[in-house]
Design a protein around this motif. Sequence first.
Motif, PDB file in Angstrom:
ATOM      1  N   GLN A 168      70.171 -50.462 -43.473  1.00  0.00           N
ATOM      2  CA  GLN A 168      71.555 -51.085 -43.711  1.00  0.00           C
ATOM      3  C   GLN A 168      72.568 -50.618 -43.094  1.00  0.00           C
ATOM      4  O   GLN A 168      73.332 -51.538 -42.879  1.00  0.00           O
ATOM      5  CB  GLN A 168      71.883 -50.210 -45.606  1.00  0.00           C
ATOM      6  CG  GLN A 168      70.678 -51.057 -46.444  1.00  0.00           C
ATOM      7  CD  GLN A 168      70.773 -50.270 -47.836  1.00  0.00           C
ATOM      8  OE1 GLN A 168      71.017 -49.154 -47.770  1.00  0.00           O
ATOM      9  NE2 GLN A 168      70.624 -50.979 -48.836  1.00  0.00           N
ATOM     10  N   ALA A 208      76.658 -57.975 -44.327  1.00  0.00           N
ATOM     11  CA  ALA A 208      76.177 -56.959 -45.025  1.00  0.00           C
ATOM     12  C   ALA A 208      76.783 -56.843 -46.274  1.00  0.00           C
ATOM     13  O   ALA A 208      75.953 -56.645 -47.421  1.00  0.00           O
ATOM     14  CB  ALA A 208      76.092 -55.782 -44.204  1.00  0.00           C
ATOM     15  N   TYR A 209      77.867 -56.959 -46.421  1.00  0.00           N
ATOM     16  CA  TYR A 209      78.486 -56.789 -47.680  1.00  0.00           C
ATOM     17  C   TYR A 209      78.110 -57.789 -48.665  1.00  0.00           C
ATOM     18  O   TYR A 209      77.728 -57.509 -49.766  1.00  0.00           O
ATOM     19  CB  TYR A 209      80.176 -56.724 -47.504  1.00  0.00           C
ATOM     20  CG  TYR A 209      80.921 -56.719 -48.878  1.00  0.00           C
ATOM     21  CD1 TYR A 209      81.012 -55.476 -49.373  1.00  0.00           C
ATOM     22  CD2 TYR A 209      81.531 -57.627 -49.400  1.00  0.00           C
ATOM     23  CE1 TYR A 209      81.716 -55.274 -50.428  1.00  0.00           C
ATOM     24  CE2 TYR A 209      82.583 -57.651 -50.568  1.00  0.00           C
ATOM     25  CZ  TYR A 209      82.403 -56.202 -51.173  1.00  0.00           C
ATOM     26  OH  TYR A 209      83.233 -56.226 -52.148  1.00  0.00           O
ATOM     27  N   GLY A 222      75.194 -57.401 -50.659  1.00  0.00           N
ATOM     28  CA  GLY A 222      75.123 -56.470 -51.642  1.00  0.00           C
ATOM     29  C   GLY A 222      75.094 -55.143 -51.053  1.00  0.00           C
ATOM     30  O   GLY A 222      74.655 -54.286 -51.835  1.00  0.00           O
ATOM     31  N   ILE A 223      75.179 -55.072 -50.002  1.00  0.00           N
ATOM     32  CA  ILE A 223      75.340 -53.404 -49.318  1.00  0.00           C
ATOM     33  C   ILE A 223      76.506 -52.990 -49.660  1.00  0.00           C
ATOM     34  O   ILE A 223      77.611 -53.509 -49.192  1.00  0.00           O
ATOM     35  CB  ILE A 223      74.834 -53.545 -47.718  1.00  0.00           C
ATOM     36  CG1 ILE A 223      73.237 -54.178 -47.613  1.00  0.00           C
ATOM     37  CG2 ILE A 223      74.778 -51.976 -47.259  1.00  0.00           C
ATOM     38  CD1 ILE A 223      72.937 -54.425 -46.296  1.00  0.00           C
ATOM     39  N   ALA A 224      76.510 -51.730 -50.042  1.00  0.00           N
ATOM     40  CA  ALA A 224      77.600 -50.766 -50.499  1.00  0.00           C
ATOM     41  C   ALA A 224      78.359 -50.421 -49.003  1.00  0.00           C
ATOM     42  O   ALA A 224      78.107 -49.394 -48.664  1.00  0.00           O
ATOM     43  CB  ALA A 224      77.401 -49.854 -51.264  1.00  0.00           C
ATOM     44  N   TYR A 278      82.541 -56.769 -56.649  1.00  0.00           N
ATOM     45  CA  TYR A 278      81.293 -57.599 -56.210  1.00  0.00           C
ATOM     46  C   TYR A 278      80.026 -57.264 -56.628  1.00  0.00           C
ATOM     47  O   TYR A 278      79.188 -58.081 -57.171  1.00  0.00           O
ATOM     48  CB  TYR A 278      81.693 -57.849 -54.608  1.00  0.00           C
ATOM     49  CG  TYR A 278      80.463 -58.694 -54.111  1.00  0.00           C
ATOM     50  CD1 TYR A 278      80.519 -60.003 -54.458  1.00  0.00           C
ATOM     51  CD2 TYR A 278      79.673 -58.116 -53.258  1.00  0.00           C
ATOM     52  CE1 TYR A 278      79.355 -60.821 -53.661  1.00  0.00           C
ATOM     53  CE2 TYR A 278      78.738 -58.852 -52.498  1.00  0.00           C
ATOM     54  CZ  TYR A 278      78.791 -60.330 -52.717  1.00  0.00           C
ATOM     55  OH  TYR A 278      77.749 -61.138 -52.294  1.00  0.00           O
ATOM     56  N   GLN A 279      79.724 -55.993 -56.487  1.00  0.00           N
ATOM     57  CA  GLN A 279      78.434 -55.351 -56.880  1.00  0.00           C
ATOM     58  C   GLN A 279      77.829 -55.870 -58.421  1.00  0.00           C
ATOM     59  O   GLN A 279      76.800 -56.393 -58.769  1.00  0.00           O
ATOM     60  CB  GLN A 279      78.348 -53.818 -56.795  1.00  0.00           C
ATOM     61  CG  GLN A 279      78.424 -53.455 -55.298  1.00  0.00           C
ATOM     62  CD  GLN A 279      77.289 -53.666 -54.306  1.00  0.00           C
ATOM     63  OE1 GLN A 279      76.300 -53.714 -54.899  1.00  0.00           O
ATOM     64  NE2 GLN A 279      77.591 -53.608 -52.987  1.00  0.00           N
ATOM     65  N   LEU A 310      77.063 -59.550 -58.516  1.00  0.00           N
ATOM     66  CA  LEU A 310      75.690 -59.530 -58.234  1.00  0.00           C
ATOM     67  C   LEU A 310      74.776 -59.131 -59.043  1.00  0.00           C
ATOM     68  O   LEU A 310      73.983 -59.888 -59.381  1.00  0.00           O
ATOM     69  CB  LEU A 310      75.404 -58.747 -56.673  1.00  0.00           C
ATOM     70  CG  LEU A 310      76.112 -59.193 -55.543  1.00  0.00           C
ATOM     71  CD1 LEU A 310      75.797 -58.247 -54.180  1.00  0.00           C
ATOM     72  CD2 LEU A 310      75.475 -60.776 -55.071  1.00  0.00           C
ATOM     73  N   GLY A 349      76.652 -64.369 -43.992  1.00  0.00           N
ATOM     74  CA  GLY A 349      75.269 -64.519 -44.590  1.00  0.00           C
ATOM     75  C   GLY A 349      74.400 -63.844 -43.919  1.00  0.00           C
ATOM     76  O   GLY A 349      73.745 -62.758 -44.374  1.00  0.00           O
ATOM     77  N   ILE A 365      72.705 -61.674 -40.385  1.00  0.00           N
ATOM     78  CA  ILE A 365      73.222 -60.631 -39.393  1.00  0.00           C
ATOM     79  C   ILE A 365      72.475 -60.851 -38.212  1.00  0.00           C
ATOM     80  O   ILE A 365      71.319 -60.618 -38.033  1.00  0.00           O
ATOM     81  CB  ILE A 365      72.946 -59.471 -40.053  1.00  0.00           C
ATOM     82  CG1 ILE A 365      73.446 -59.305 -41.423  1.00  0.00           C
ATOM     83  CG2 ILE A 365      73.419 -58.350 -39.112  1.00  0.00           C
ATOM     84  CD1 ILE A 365      72.974 -58.214 -42.534  1.00  0.00           C
ATOM     85  N   LEU A 369      69.323 -58.747 -36.360  1.00  0.00           N
ATOM     86  CA  LEU A 369      68.272 -58.370 -37.093  1.00  0.00           C
ATOM     87  C   LEU A 369      67.411 -59.756 -37.254  1.00  0.00           C
ATOM     88  O   LEU A 369      67.953 -60.913 -37.276  1.00  0.00           O
ATOM     89  CB  LEU A 369      68.792 -58.165 -38.403  1.00  0.00           C
ATOM     90  CG  LEU A 369      69.848 -57.018 -38.645  1.00  0.00           C
ATOM     91  CD1 LEU A 369      69.896 -56.326 -40.051  1.00  0.00           C
ATOM     92  CD2 LEU A 369      69.000 -55.613 -37.934  1.00  0.00           C
ATOM     93  N   LEU A 413      66.540 -56.304 -46.723  1.00  0.00           N
ATOM     94  CA  LEU A 413      68.091 -55.982 -47.123  1.00  0.00           C
ATOM     95  C   LEU A 413      68.289 -56.497 -48.391  1.00  0.00           C
ATOM     96  O   LEU A 413      69.133 -56.268 -49.026  1.00  0.00           O
ATOM     97  CB  LEU A 413      68.844 -56.296 -45.993  1.00  0.00           C
ATOM     98  CG  LEU A 413      69.128 -55.375 -44.737  1.00  0.00           C
ATOM     99  CD1 LEU A 413      69.723 -56.017 -43.524  1.00  0.00           C
ATOM    100  CD2 LEU A 413      69.651 -53.973 -44.953  1.00  0.00           C
ATOM    101  N   ARG A 465      67.007 -56.944 -54.327  1.00  0.00           N
ATOM    102  CA  ARG A 465      67.881 -56.526 -55.357  1.00  0.00           C
ATOM    103  C   ARG A 465      67.246 -55.509 -56.115  1.00  0.00           C
ATOM    104  O   ARG A 465      67.893 -54.413 -56.620  1.00  0.00           O
ATOM    105  CB  ARG A 465      68.308 -57.641 -56.462  1.00  0.00           C
ATOM    106  CG  ARG A 465      69.038 -58.756 -55.562  1.00  0.00           C
ATOM    107  CD  ARG A 465      70.551 -58.330 -55.002  1.00  0.00           C
ATOM    108  NE  ARG A 465      71.269 -57.671 -56.134  1.00  0.00           N
ATOM    109  CZ  ARG A 465      72.287 -56.752 -55.773  1.00  0.00           C
ATOM    110  NH1 ARG A 465      72.381 -56.409 -54.555  1.00  0.00           N
ATOM    111  NH2 ARG A 465      73.079 -56.328 -56.684  1.00  0.00           N
TER     112      ARG A 465
END
Lengths: 345, 489
Positions: free
Chosen positions: A216, A227-228, A231-233, B319-320, B323, B338, B340, B343, B351, B354
Amino acid sequence: MTYSQRLVNLLLGLAPVALALMLSTLVLIAAGAPPLEAYKHLLQGASESPAKIADVLVVWVPLALCSAGLLFTFTAGLWNIGVEGQIIFGVIFATWVARNLYLPATLLIPLMIVGGMIGGALWGLLAGTLKVYGGVHEIFAGLGLNFIAITTNIWLIAKPWRPDLGATMQGTDPFPAAAWLPRLAGLRLSPVSLLLATMALVVVFFILRGTLWGLQLKAIGKNARSAYLLGIATNRHVLLSFALCGALAGVAGVVQVSGVWGRNIPQISGGIGYLSLLVAMLSGFRALGVAPVALFFAALGVGAARLHLRMQLDPSLAGVLGAGLVLSVLLVAGLRTRLLISREG
Amino acid sequence: MKVELRGIKKCFGSVRANDGVSLTVEAGSIQGLLGENGAGKTTLMKVLSGFVSPEGGRILLDGKEALFSSPAQAIEKGIGMLHQDPLDFPPLKVLDNFLFGRDSGFLLKRALARKELLELSERFGFTLDPEAYVNTLTVGERQQLEIVRLLSLGVEVLIFDEPTTGISTPQKATLFATLRRLAKEEGKSVIFVSHKLEEVLELCSGVTVLRRGKVAGEIAMPCTSEELVRLMFGQVITTHVAEEVSLGEPVLELRVWGVHTYRLDLSPVSLQVRAGEVIGLAGLEGSGQRLLLRACAGLIKPSRGSLFLRGEDMSGKSYQKFLDAGVAYLPAGRLEEGLIPGLNLAEHFVLARREKAPFFINWALARGDAGRKIEEFNIIGSPSTLVEGLSGGNQQRALLALLPDSLRLLLLEHPTRGLDVESALWVWDRLLERREEGTAILFTSTDLDEILERSDRISVFSGGKMLEILDASQTDVEQLGYLIGGNRG
């Protein structure tokens, strides 16, 4: 990979070393010193006796600790320039523990280490908070906080922690014996500090390589926006990477006060924080690379003392040589990317 | 100027983007360059405009061999390119942008440049304000700026790479009139790169079709779209017809809900979207659709009103939390917001999970999972392929593959932008599967046909207002175009 590709890669890997040697030879000639003799002294100065090798490791330990911490922030795409200040806050917390808690070594030393980690982590967290919530770029936050940390330490040494006899700016009174890291017989090296640094490198290696958190962090470093959205904090991770880097820098501070100097002095961080930035960059931001690169810089620093004694060359020449190597590596890497781009379009 | 490309070759890694491509464009004509995504159109044009050096082949300008290694040199030789995404400087003024690329000595000659800018834009019927900031312009206006800039640099050949992406119907009409004028009256050579058949049929005097890095054929106009489709794909595709889906419970409800940003206000909206419903958001770029999507995703806080997800008030939630509630948002910038870059696919799938994952990643397992997803979503790549190495269509497939299994609300920005017909159909097939599972879908598109074909209801945006919610079966392109232009019914 074909044979010729391998050869090209090998040559590209050696190119910066050759370039750095060329540069430093030029510097040495300009300084009026026979280059070969100077290199011989450098090498011998860092390796001729067990005491010298131990001295190299004494320098290696804090470098490795700070560089290991920097891998977290670099992976998250952050320029944590504030390592110097984070070392110093580790020192300040450890000094408080050493001066105020009267405990046996087996309790006091772990407490100093924990205290140093907390001090460094808080100072790192402050830079992170300024970045995340205050919109201050971490480079400026780090630089500013470095000055504040250095000044705070000088004030502490000059005022509340002033030795009873006379008020020189040399430093605090030596710590009680229980606050000293145990040393190897006749050497300045403490096995505890060596263990701490090695452990740090191993842990950082596994965290960055094999854990979800490491991945992450990497994602944030490469594209924080995506990344945000995935859903990554991101804020929490950025803060945590600052805190962890600060904690390891704090440990480096503890090693300096309780393993090397035995007391707190104004110049306790000695530029290690800045040097570790170079180490991390040169190692390609990999834990496996940090150990040898830090060793090289440590050897350069220790060997340069002899350059001074035998050849009357200023020891800051070591800095010139090290910096020359970093620039060469960055230059070759830059040229390589350019080459690839022009080839691929 | 007559342009001839002969046997151009260019590889990216193992992909042959251009494999001996030849193309001829006569002065004063519009030549179409047609092909599906990844056919090599953009690469060929980047070779011609000096962005990419070819590995083989020759470029002849009026019969003379030309060599250049940078866009500046190509412009000097008279070749200018308008890129798919305008390569301008949004924080600067129109006039400043106009000045770029001129070799006019140390000091800028602003007064002179302003005069030239106004003259040129008047000649083409553009209304460019030299003092406006570029980030306040529409994509269409930015294209106009780029056209006059290149013309002022003395360009004789103009390349337009997918110029109709992101612009409205009236802007498209203006653009086409400009292109015709450039060719017929100004005698320029125009190359029109597109994957949209109808545009090529309407505009070009000749078409070169590329398929997998090679020339599949050359046709002089007029011809039929079937001929072109056959050349592009080697087969003829028929489009599917949307099936009736019974709608479920309300998923999203907006109650007098508005968004305020420093650039644009979205006037209060009331809207109810039910499970399985597809709503198309039509309008010019920057009319508020994107704002609505982002605020529905929880990325922007609304300034008033409230948003309910399956009856739960989401005001002030992060936002979390959105989701967690089963909302997903796919923005248009695939590599910016969207995926990265740097990677690989396996890392992305790890990543995007959920559910609670163990602290240490089991890479063997992760690669296996990624392999299955890659197969399921028909992505051309492997678990260790870096996402920036995927083509646009495959990046879109990867983004869809990254979505969680069960979703309540899916918000999409230009879901098929830049995709060829086949990939676009595939994307919609996946989206319609979602809809049958009860996911409500909101999407934006600049393609009115796509909106009409795919939506149950259509809401039209103009200048930050949601004008009307129309039943898709009761409206047509004309009515939508009329509304988008800011005219009520």
